[in-house]
Design an enzyme around this catalytic site. Structure first.
Site, PDB file in Angstrom:
ATOM      1  N   HIS A  99     -19.705  33.007  17.265  1.00 52.71           N
ATOM      2  CA  HIS A  99     -20.924  32.502  17.822  1.00 52.71           C
ATOM      3  C   HIS A  99     -21.594  32.336  16.221  1.00 52.71           C
ATOM      4  O   HIS A  99     -22.145  33.403  15.536  1.00 52.71           O
ATOM      5  CB  HIS A  99     -21.880  33.832  18.130  1.00 52.71           C
ATOM      6  N   MET A 149       0.703  -1.138   0.200  1.00 50.05           N
ATOM      7  CA  MET A 149      -0.055  -0.135  -0.267  1.00 50.05           C
ATOM      8  C   MET A 149       0.919   1.551  -0.063  1.00 50.05           C
ATOM      9  O   MET A 149       1.519   2.276   1.415  1.00 50.05           O
ATOM     10  CB  MET A 149      -1.032  -0.199   0.894  1.00 50.05           C
ATOM     11  N   GLY A 182       1.589   4.685   1.061  1.00 48.18           N
ATOM     12  CA  GLY A 182       1.500   5.372   1.629  1.00 48.18           C
ATOM     13  C   GLY A 182       0.974   5.620   2.372  1.00 48.18           C
ATOM     14  O   GLY A 182       0.511   6.122   3.865  1.00 48.18           O
ATOM     15  N   CYS A 189      -3.244   4.241   6.424  1.00 46.51           N
ATOM     16  CA  CYS A 189      -4.189   5.775   6.062  1.00 46.51           C
ATOM     17  C   CYS A 189      -4.655   5.580   5.200  1.00 46.51           C
ATOM     18  O   CYS A 189      -5.387   5.897   4.756  1.00 46.51           O
ATOM     19  CB  CYS A 189      -2.990   7.064   7.381  1.00 46.51           C
TER      20      CYS A 189
END
Length: 475
Positions: free
Chosen positions: A444, A38, A40, A43
């Site tokens: 907010h 795999m 990389g 992940c």
């Protein structure tokens, strides 16, 4: 066969391995990376990113549910599991291409094959396309990760259960999925597959889900699972398995001294991890393993062999990509004369259920076990107005406060909990006393605004009753 010489030989292209490779190659050092399968690491291929991709599809299904959704209707809702898998594969393909480009642009050579050590700093690589190569490095970095463990239960291996790898490639919907394990992987898959429409049963050997968390946190997650329609068996043990996962399986289960039979279509095993060190022939290097097969390293991630390092999960680091990333920083800094270590790292955790569970720092259980005095403040997520805009008022926040007013630990179970945690983690790294967050001006309506309210509640000694009536900033 001639031995090819490199300054840096890296085994495994997971997060620490690939960043080491790209960085060292960009410095002009001849660097080679051997990757078995795999590019990389797990992940981007079969773990963090693909699972969150699938989880988001499951969330989308929940948002248009005719009874619990947001009032958005387009007719009868159907889940296309092939489409879910296709979307995930598209993301993975894009990420793999990105990784290949990074290797090319850095100048690091990527060799696809299986490496085995023949001597201290030399490996023979059985190439995936055929043939072999012998590679030697002045420096060696081992980054081979872990794999899902299969418990020693009679009949389980013969039943060919899924791990997270196979579950992420499902193009069909399991009729009844039994998940062995109530940790991060099991819980995330349980909720996602239930939302897609599967019947789901979790079998957990421990007395609670998420064994490392405080009991109130585990109880909140248990309530979430059951409210989603997921059956959870605690303090339960599978005695034997018969049949074939993907077709029909029968499990004999003992739970709290009662035996029962569960007939299901599929089994997913999520009970722990095993280091991928058993195929490296490390006995030829002098590198030592512990009793569980993890590589022994010091707090600079050095093995007991000069110029040989181990990083990530195979070195016993906490099993998170972000920790592997920091392992890489430790090694890179020390290669140029630094003195960085893995001691006292503030490591965050996040369970990506819906809502999320996020934690950084100590739990109450850990503080008590270590005799660390603390006070606590706690607030329901329903007092954060952002949760009302999302129709997700479930959950709570709590913080452990030290005698010097610094934050010792923080837990959030609720909407956008991971982002809340990042704010508190930053304060903890800066050793900022909690009143700074109490008095900060947050936008907010955001989840972070809830920290005003949480820290406006005067922290009390453990066991005391927290009064939340004065948290007007959230309202």
């Amino acid at each position: 066969m001639a031995v090819e010489q490199f300054q840096n030989l890296i085994i495994g292209s997971g997060v620490a391995g690939k960043i080491l490779a790209w960085t060292l190659a960009n410095r002009g050092q001849r660097t080679v990376v051997v990757e078995r399968a795999m590019i990389g690491g797990s992940c981007p291929n079969v773990a963090c990113l693909p699972s969150k991709n699938v989880i988001y599809s499951a969330k989308a299904a929940s948002l248009v549910h005719p009874e619990t959704g947001l009032g958005v209707t387009t007719g009868r809702m159907n889940v296309d599991m092939a489409g879910v898998a296709r979307r995930k594969r598209m993301m993975v393909d894009e990420l793999v291409k990105l990784h290949i480009d990074k290797f090319k642009n850095s100048g690091a050579e990527l060799v696809m094959g299986e490496a085995r050590f023949t001597e201290r700093k030399t490996v023979q690589v059985a190439l995936n396309d055929g043939g072999t190569r012998q590679l030697q490095g002045e420096r060696v970095f081992i980054n081979v990760g872990t794999r899902a463990s299969i418990p020693n239960v009679p009949g389980l291996i013969d039943a060919a259960p899924m791990t997270h790898v196979e579950a992420l490639n499902l193009e069909r919907l399991p009729g009844h999925l039994v998940i062995l394990g109530g940790g991060y992987v099991g819980l995330e898959f349980a909720q996602a597959l239930r939302r897609f429409g599967s019947q789901v049963t979790i079998i957990q050997r421990e007395l609670q889900l998420l064994g490392r968390e405080d009991p109130e946190v585990a109880e909140a997650i248990l309530d979430l699972m059951r409210d989603e329609g997921i059956e959870v068996l605690l303090n339960a043990e599978v005695k034997n398995v018969a049949g074939n996962s993907g077709k029909k399986v029968t499990l004999q289960v003992e739970s709290e001294s009662l035996e029962r039979t569960i007939v299901a279509s599929d089994i997913l095993v999520a009970t722990g991890r095993t280091p991928n060190t058993d195929g490296l022939d490390l006995d030829k290097t002098g590198v030592e393993l512990d009793e569980k097969g993890y590589i022994r390293v010091n707090d600079r991630l050095e093995t007991d062999v000069l110029d040989v390092w181990a990083t990530g999960e195979c070195a016993g680091s906490p099993k998170f990509t972000h920790v592997g990333d920091d392992d890489c920083r430790v090694v890179l800094d020390n290669l140029v004369g630094g003195n960085r270590t893995t001691r006292d790292r503030l490591i965050p955790y996040c369970l990506f259920t819906d809502p999320e569970l996020a934690r950084v720092g100590m739990t109450e259980s850990e503080a008590r076990e270590n005799g660390i005095p603390y006070r606590i403040t706690r607030m329901p997520m329903s007092m954060v107005l952002r949760t009302h805009t999302l129709s997700q008022t479930r959950g709570f926040m709590k913080a452990l406060i030290g005698t010097d007013d610094r934050i010792l630990g923080f837990t959030a179970f609720g909407a956008e909990a991971s982002e809340l945690m990042a704010v508190v983690q930053t304060a903890m790294l800066g050793k900022v006393p909690y009143p700074v967050l109490r008095d900060a001006i947050f936008t907010h309506p955001t989840a972070a605004e809830g920290l005003n309210g949480l820290f406006a509640i005067p922290p009390i000694e453990p066991g005391g009753k927290i009064k939340v009536s004065g948290t007007k900033k959230c309202l």
